[in-house]
Design a protein around this motif. Structure first.
Motif, PDB file in Angstrom:
ATOM      1  N   ARG A   1       0.847  -1.203   0.000  1.00  0.00           N
ATOM      2  CA  ARG A   1       0.000   0.000   0.000  1.00  0.00           C
ATOM      3  C   ARG A   1       0.878   1.247   0.000  1.00  0.00           C
ATOM      4  O   ARG A   1       1.974   1.242   0.572  1.00  0.00           O
ATOM      5  CB  ARG A   1      -0.929   0.009   1.213  1.00  0.00           C
ATOM      6  CG  ARG A   1      -1.784   1.257   1.348  1.00  0.00           C
ATOM      7  CD  ARG A   1      -2.791   1.125   2.470  1.00  0.00           C
ATOM      8  NE  ARG A   1      -3.847   0.193   2.116  1.00  0.00           N
ATOM      9  CZ  ARG A   1      -4.963   0.540   1.461  1.00  0.00           C
ATOM     10  NH1 ARG A   1      -5.155   1.790   1.097  1.00  0.00           N
ATOM     11  NH2 ARG A   1      -5.876  -0.358   1.174  1.00  0.00           N
TER      12      ARG A   1
ATOM     13  N   ALA B   1      -2.775   3.213  -9.769  1.00  0.00           N
ATOM     14  CA  ALA B   1      -3.937   2.335  -9.922  1.00  0.00           C
ATOM     15  C   ALA B   1      -3.700   1.301 -11.025  1.00  0.00           C
ATOM     16  O   ALA B   1      -4.023   0.122 -10.855  1.00  0.00           O
ATOM     17  CB  ALA B   1      -5.178   3.170 -10.228  1.00  0.00           C
TER      18      ALA B   1
ATOM     19  N   GLU C   1      -1.656  -1.525  -9.994  1.00  0.00           N
ATOM     20  CA  GLU C   1      -2.349  -2.447  -9.095  1.00  0.00           C
ATOM     21  C   GLU C   1      -1.719  -2.499  -7.705  1.00  0.00           C
ATOM     22  O   GLU C   1      -1.647  -3.554  -7.066  1.00  0.00           O
ATOM     23  CB  GLU C   1      -2.426  -3.845  -9.711  1.00  0.00           C
ATOM     24  CG  GLU C   1      -3.208  -3.879 -11.021  1.00  0.00           C
ATOM     25  CD  GLU C   1      -3.316  -5.271 -11.613  1.00  0.00           C
ATOM     26  OE1 GLU C   1      -2.457  -6.120 -11.292  1.00  0.00           O
ATOM     27  OE2 GLU C   1      -4.256  -5.521 -12.376  1.00  0.00           O
TER      28      GLU C   1
ATOM     29  N   PRO D   1      -2.627  -0.927  -4.099  1.00  0.00           N
ATOM     30  CA  PRO D   1      -3.647  -0.155  -3.382  1.00  0.00           C
ATOM     31  C   PRO D   1      -3.034   1.133  -2.816  1.00  0.00           C
ATOM     32  O   PRO D   1      -1.886   1.138  -2.368  1.00  0.00           O
ATOM     33  CB  PRO D   1      -4.090  -1.101  -2.266  1.00  0.00           C
ATOM     34  CG  PRO D   1      -3.710  -2.464  -2.750  1.00  0.00           C
ATOM     35  CD  PRO D   1      -2.462  -2.280  -3.549  1.00  0.00           C
TER      36      PRO D   1
ATOM     37  N   SER E   1      -4.007   5.072  -0.664  1.00  0.00           N
ATOM     38  CA  SER E   1      -4.925   5.979   0.020  1.00  0.00           C
ATOM     39  C   SER E   1      -4.455   7.416  -0.190  1.00  0.00           C
ATOM     40  O   SER E   1      -3.286   7.667  -0.482  1.00  0.00           O
ATOM     41  CB  SER E   1      -4.994   5.649   1.509  1.00  0.00           C
ATOM     42  OG  SER E   1      -3.719   5.774   2.115  1.00  0.00           O
TER      43      SER E   1
ATOM     44  N   GLN F   1      -9.191   6.992  -8.825  1.00  0.00           N
ATOM     45  CA  GLN F   1      -9.926   6.031  -8.021  1.00  0.00           C
ATOM     46  C   GLN F   1      -9.014   5.471  -6.939  1.00  0.00           C
ATOM     47  O   GLN F   1      -8.292   4.502  -7.157  1.00  0.00           O
ATOM     48  CB  GLN F   1     -10.484   4.902  -8.886  1.00  0.00           C
ATOM     49  CG  GLN F   1     -11.400   3.948  -8.132  1.00  0.00           C
ATOM     50  CD  GLN F   1     -12.564   4.673  -7.464  1.00  0.00           C
ATOM     51  OE1 GLN F   1     -13.281   5.435  -8.118  1.00  0.00           O
ATOM     52  NE2 GLN F   1     -12.753   4.437  -6.180  1.00  0.00           N
TER      53      GLN F   1
ATOM     54  N   ASP G   1      -8.173   3.600  -3.324  1.00  0.00           N
ATOM     55  CA  ASP G   1      -8.771   2.523  -2.543  1.00  0.00           C
ATOM     56  C   ASP G   1      -9.331   3.056  -1.229  1.00  0.00           C
ATOM     57  O   ASP G   1     -10.233   2.459  -0.643  1.00  0.00           O
ATOM     58  CB  ASP G   1      -7.723   1.442  -2.255  1.00  0.00           C
ATOM     59  CG  ASP G   1      -7.254   0.780  -3.531  1.00  0.00           C
ATOM     60  OD1 ASP G   1      -7.892  -0.198  -3.953  1.00  0.00           O
ATOM     61  OD2 ASP G   1      -6.267   1.260  -4.115  1.00  0.00           O
ATOM     62  N   ASP G   2      -8.782   4.163  -0.782  1.00  0.00           N
ATOM     63  CA  ASP G   2      -9.258   4.801   0.439  1.00  0.00           C
ATOM     64  C   ASP G   2      -8.868   6.268   0.364  1.00  0.00           C
ATOM     65  O   ASP G   2      -7.836   6.609  -0.222  1.00  0.00           O
ATOM     66  CB  ASP G   2      -8.625   4.135   1.666  1.00  0.00           C
ATOM     67  CG  ASP G   2      -9.188   4.674   2.973  1.00  0.00           C
ATOM     68  OD1 ASP G   2     -10.331   5.167   2.969  1.00  0.00           O
ATOM     69  OD2 ASP G   2      -8.478   4.603   3.996  1.00  0.00           O
TER      70      ASP G   2
ATOM     71  N   TRP H   1     -19.072   0.006  -1.387  1.00  0.00           N
ATOM     72  CA  TRP H   1     -18.344  -1.034  -0.680  1.00  0.00           C
ATOM     73  C   TRP H   1     -18.834  -2.401  -1.113  1.00  0.00           C
ATOM     74  O   TRP H   1     -18.035  -3.294  -1.337  1.00  0.00           O
ATOM     75  CB  TRP H   1     -18.499  -0.890   0.832  1.00  0.00           C
ATOM     76  CG  TRP H   1     -17.738   0.265   1.394  1.00  0.00           C
ATOM     77  CD1 TRP H   1     -17.036   1.204   0.704  1.00  0.00           C
ATOM     78  CD2 TRP H   1     -17.615   0.618   2.773  1.00  0.00           C
ATOM     79  NE1 TRP H   1     -16.503   2.120   1.561  1.00  0.00           N
ATOM     80  CE2 TRP H   1     -16.827   1.776   2.832  1.00  0.00           C
ATOM     81  CE3 TRP H   1     -18.116   0.064   3.945  1.00  0.00           C
ATOM     82  CZ2 TRP H   1     -16.511   2.405   4.048  1.00  0.00           C
ATOM     83  CZ3 TRP H   1     -17.797   0.666   5.149  1.00  0.00           C
ATOM     84  CH2 TRP H   1     -17.000   1.833   5.182  1.00  0.00           C
TER      85      TRP H   1
ATOM     86  N   ASP I   1     -17.337  -6.036  -0.475  1.00  0.00           N
ATOM     87  CA  ASP I   1     -16.103  -5.862   0.304  1.00  0.00           C
ATOM     88  C   ASP I   1     -16.396  -5.504   1.739  1.00  0.00           C
ATOM     89  O   ASP I   1     -15.501  -5.460   2.577  1.00  0.00           O
ATOM     90  CB  ASP I   1     -15.215  -4.782  -0.315  1.00  0.00           C
ATOM     91  CG  ASP I   1     -14.697  -5.195  -1.687  1.00  0.00           C
ATOM     92  OD1 ASP I   1     -14.549  -6.420  -1.889  1.00  0.00           O
ATOM     93  OD2 ASP I   1     -14.425  -4.335  -2.519  1.00  0.00           O
TER      94      ASP I   1
END
Length: 211
Positions: A38, A72, A75, A77, A79, A105, A107-108, A205, A208
């Motif tokens: 991450r 992104a 691949e 993740p 934030s 986009q 992931d968080d 969500w 998930d």
């Protein structure tokens, strides 16, 4: 490159922080090969002029968008951290941050109220504007909301945008008028917020959701 070769022998997943303008497709590839699980990015503000003048971050919005979309595609993740309620900010400027976050986009993503920590340039500006006193000791505002109350961007509006930030990013602008009502700390506002929160969870969500 030397470190990445050494770290591959260790083989433990890791998390790191960096800034969007450091990203290239090659670096993302090397990070993935190393086992990067991450990445966290500080975007902070979505208005180029404000960001350059007050945060000394002089990259263009397109650089941020391209960099994060590169991650992104790689691949990994990631934030994104944003801040609402800077000195001299307005509600309109804050929505530039929301609109920038819609161009990638993550992931968080998070939005935090600005905290005027002692020793930072923005603390000095906050004191000059009379938003805090020189002797004030402040702690992180993550849990308690903004302590700054500006005439052009009142505390309750800052806290309302922090509360609904991810909804504004995720939902289309045609639905923003409903989100604005959900910012209010009233019985009606909290009821609408709860409804929108449930809709957000179901739409974004989905499977998930674990808790």
């Amino acid at each position: 490159e030397e470190f990445s070769e050494l770290y591959q022998d260790i083989g433990l997943p890791f998390w790191c922080q960096t800034r969007p303008e450091t990203i290239t497709a090659y670096r993302v590839q090397r990070l993935k090969e190393m086992g990067c699980a991450r990445i966290s990015f500080g975007v902070e503000h979505g208005n180029e002029e404000y960001r350059a003048k007050f945060l000394n971050r002089k990259m263009k919005n397109q650089v941020i968008t391209d960099g994060l979309n590169t991650v992104a595609r790689g691949e990994i993740p990631f934030s994104v951290n944003n801040i609402i309620g800077f000195p001299n900010e307005t509600r309109e400027l804050a929505f530039d941050t929301i609109r920038l976050n819609k161009t990638f986009q993550a992931d968080d993503r998070n939005a935090y109220p600005f905290t005027p920590f002692t020793g930072t340039p923005l603390r000095k500006i906050s004191e000059e504007l009379g938003l805090v006193s020189p002797g004030d000791v402040v702690q992180s505002m993550v849990a308690h909301g903004s302590i700054i109350d500006m005439p052009q961007f009142p505390r309750h509006e800052v806290n309302g945008l922090v509360k609904t930030f991810n909804m504004y990013v995720a939902f289309p602008e045609s639905e923003w008028r409903h989100i604005k009502d959900a910012e209010n700390e009233t019985e009606e506002g909290n009821k609408l917020y709860a409804q929108l929160r449930e809709e957000y969870i179901q739409r974004f969500w989905g499977d998930d959701l674990t808790s």
